[in-house]
Design an enzyme around this catalytic site. Structure first.
Site, PDB file in Angstrom:
ATOM      1  N   ASN A  59      -3.144  12.893  -4.307  1.00  0.00           N
ATOM      2  CA  ASN A  59      -4.198  13.285  -5.238  1.00  0.00           C
ATOM      3  C   ASN A  59      -4.771  14.655  -4.888  1.00  0.00           C
ATOM      4  O   ASN A  59      -4.995  15.496  -5.770  1.00  0.00           O
ATOM      5  CB  ASN A  59      -5.326  12.239  -5.230  1.00  0.00           C
ATOM      6  CG  ASN A  59      -5.027  11.073  -6.157  1.00  0.00           C
ATOM      7  OD1 ASN A  59      -4.305  11.224  -7.151  1.00  0.00           O
ATOM      8  ND2 ASN A  59      -5.574   9.910  -5.848  1.00  0.00           N
ATOM      9  N   ASP A  85      -1.849   9.456 -10.851  1.00  0.00           N
ATOM     10  CA  ASP A  85      -1.783   8.382 -11.855  1.00  0.00           C
ATOM     11  C   ASP A  85      -0.333   8.059 -12.210  1.00  0.00           C
ATOM     12  O   ASP A  85       0.039   6.891 -12.335  1.00  0.00           O
ATOM     13  CB  ASP A  85      -2.554   8.785 -13.117  1.00  0.00           C
ATOM     14  CG  ASP A  85      -4.062   8.773 -12.902  1.00  0.00           C
ATOM     15  OD1 ASP A  85      -4.506   8.223 -11.873  1.00  0.00           O
ATOM     16  OD2 ASP A  85      -4.783   9.303 -13.774  1.00  0.00           O
ATOM     17  N   ASP A 129       0.848  -1.193   0.000  1.00  0.00           N
ATOM     18  CA  ASP A 129       0.000   0.000   0.000  1.00  0.00           C
ATOM     19  C   ASP A 129       0.889   1.250   0.000  1.00  0.00           C
ATOM     20  O   ASP A 129       1.783   1.382   0.839  1.00  0.00           O
ATOM     21  CB  ASP A 129      -0.906  -0.005   1.232  1.00  0.00           C
ATOM     22  CG  ASP A 129      -1.938   1.103   1.178  1.00  0.00           C
ATOM     23  OD1 ASP A 129      -3.051   0.831   0.687  1.00  0.00           O
ATOM     24  OD2 ASP A 129      -1.623   2.235   1.613  1.00  0.00           O
ATOM     25  N   GLU A 175      -4.774   2.481  -4.284  1.00  0.00           N
ATOM     26  CA  GLU A 175      -3.314   2.435  -4.147  1.00  0.00           C
ATOM     27  C   GLU A 175      -2.840   1.131  -3.521  1.00  0.00           C
ATOM     28  O   GLU A 175      -1.696   1.013  -3.083  1.00  0.00           O
ATOM     29  CB  GLU A 175      -2.829   3.617  -3.295  1.00  0.00           C
ATOM     30  CG  GLU A 175      -3.209   3.565  -1.822  1.00  0.00           C
ATOM     31  CD  GLU A 175      -4.604   4.128  -1.542  1.00  0.00           C
ATOM     32  OE1 GLU A 175      -4.862   4.460  -0.375  1.00  0.00           O
ATOM     33  OE2 GLU A 175      -5.419   4.239  -2.482  1.00  0.00           O
ATOM     34  N   HIS A 187      -4.971  14.465  -9.714  1.00  0.00           N
ATOM     35  CA  HIS A 187      -5.088  13.043 -10.076  1.00  0.00           C
ATOM     36  C   HIS A 187      -4.092  12.640 -11.157  1.00  0.00           C
ATOM     37  O   HIS A 187      -3.689  11.473 -11.212  1.00  0.00           O
ATOM     38  CB  HIS A 187      -6.515  12.745 -10.539  1.00  0.00           C
ATOM     39  CG  HIS A 187      -7.502  12.738  -9.416  1.00  0.00           C
ATOM     40  ND1 HIS A 187      -7.638  11.685  -8.546  1.00  0.00           N
ATOM     41  CD2 HIS A 187      -8.393  13.687  -9.004  1.00  0.00           C
ATOM     42  CE1 HIS A 187      -8.569  11.954  -7.644  1.00  0.00           C
ATOM     43  NE2 HIS A 187      -9.049  13.171  -7.908  1.00  0.00           N
TER      44      HIS A 187
END
Length: 325
Positions: free
Chosen positions: A218, A227, A210, A253, A223
């Site tokens: 974000n 990404d 994680d 994630e 975003h």
């Protein structure tokens, strides 16, 4: 051949011996080709059905029959259509045209020979037969070409459908952003590897990974940056593991790594290398570069446990790692 033998038997102007030899050669040639096909020897050829040789043989045979049939030579023209349609689904456009031209030349020669040497030849009939040959050949070639165009269109549609199905399969099993397999595909692979592990006794380990504090990435950087971070993370982990190890995007994630035939200390060292590699990443964004870290939980799959239980243990280990920093 049977019709020609009947004509020869009933007519006083047709050479019966010549027709009998012709029938034997015509049928015999096709019989030899049929036996060759049935033997399997033609399987390695581009045209295992010998479509073109059969058509050339029968067109040549028909042209000779036209000369031998005398007053009944008009019967031969009707056979042309059947011969030309024989190869409709086995020939290319160029081959269809080539066979048509060959048939035209063969029957033009036959009509010329018949009108010159046949004692009972009638000039207007030979002209009529020539026109009928031209009409039959032109019609057959045109229809064959039409069928070829339909075949080509259907082939394009089949290829487009196959590509669409392949895309759908990829979408069903792959995460579009990272290119990793998705949760659904990973569950199928884990079930398969679980069965192999039970049979072979080889260890199976599952790791939950994680990215730490991903939501602020974000929220703060957008975003698009998030990404790029996910893509960079996926590439880094894939570069760190073996080809036999499987990494999947589990959601958001979160990622799951499946390690087969790996000892627990080796898996621990691998995850440590991944942690260090991720920490060294620089993710570019509008105002500079971004650094991130990853937490991981590792669990050895026990023979009596379910995969869900092993994943739960890995998940608990992950949150212990986060809690301990």
């Amino acid at each position: 051949a049977a019709v020609m033998l009947l004509v020869a038997h009933s007519s006083t102007t047709v050479d019966q011996t010549a027709v009998q030899w012709w029938a034997a050669l015509s049928v015999g040639g096709l019989a030899v080709m049929t036996a060759f096909i049935r033997s399997g020897e033609t399987a390695r050829l581009r045209d295992p059905s010998l479509t073109i040789p059969q058509m050339v043989w029968t067109i040549t045979s028909g042209a000779v029959a036209y000369v031998l049939a005398g007053d009944a030579r008009g019967l031969v023209v009707s056979v042309l259509a059947m011969i030309l349609f024989f190869g409709t689904f086995g020939l290319t456009v160029a081959e269809v045209i080539g066979i048509g031209v060959y048939a035209l030349l063969a029957f033009a020669s036959a009509i010329g020979v018949s009108s010159r040497f046949n004692a009972n030849a009638s000039g207007y009939l030979d002209i009529a037969y020539a026109l009928m040959v031209l009409i039959v050949l032109s019609g057959c070639i045109a229809l064959n070409l039409r069928i070829q165009r339909i075949r080509a269109k259907l082939q394009q549609q089949r290829e487009a459908l196959a590509q669409a199905l392949e895309v759908n399969r990829e979408l069903a099993t792959r995460d579009e952003l990272t290119g990793l397999i998705n949760r659904r595909a990973m569950l199928d692979l884990m079930a398969l590897e679980h069965s192999r592990s039970l049979r072979s006794g080889r260890p199976l380990l599952l790791a939950q990974l994680d990215i730490d504090h991903f939501k602020p990435i974000n929220d703060t950087h957008g975003h698009a940056t998030g990404d790029r971070a996910l893509q960079a993370f996926a590439s880094t982990v894939r570069a760190s593991v073996r080809d036999t190890d499987v990494l999947a995007r589990w959601g958001g994630e979160e990622f799951v790594l499946m390690l087969s035939d790996t000892q627990l200390p080796d898996a621990h060292d691998l995850l440590e290398r991944i942690r260090l590699a991720v920490e060294s990443l620089d993710i570019a964004h509008a105002t500079g570069t971004l650094r991130m870290s990853v937490s991981a939980g590792l669990a050895l799959h026990w023979p009596g446990a379910t995969l869900a239980q092993t994943l739960e243990r890995a998940d608990q280990a992950l949150y212990t790692a986060k809690a301990l920093g």
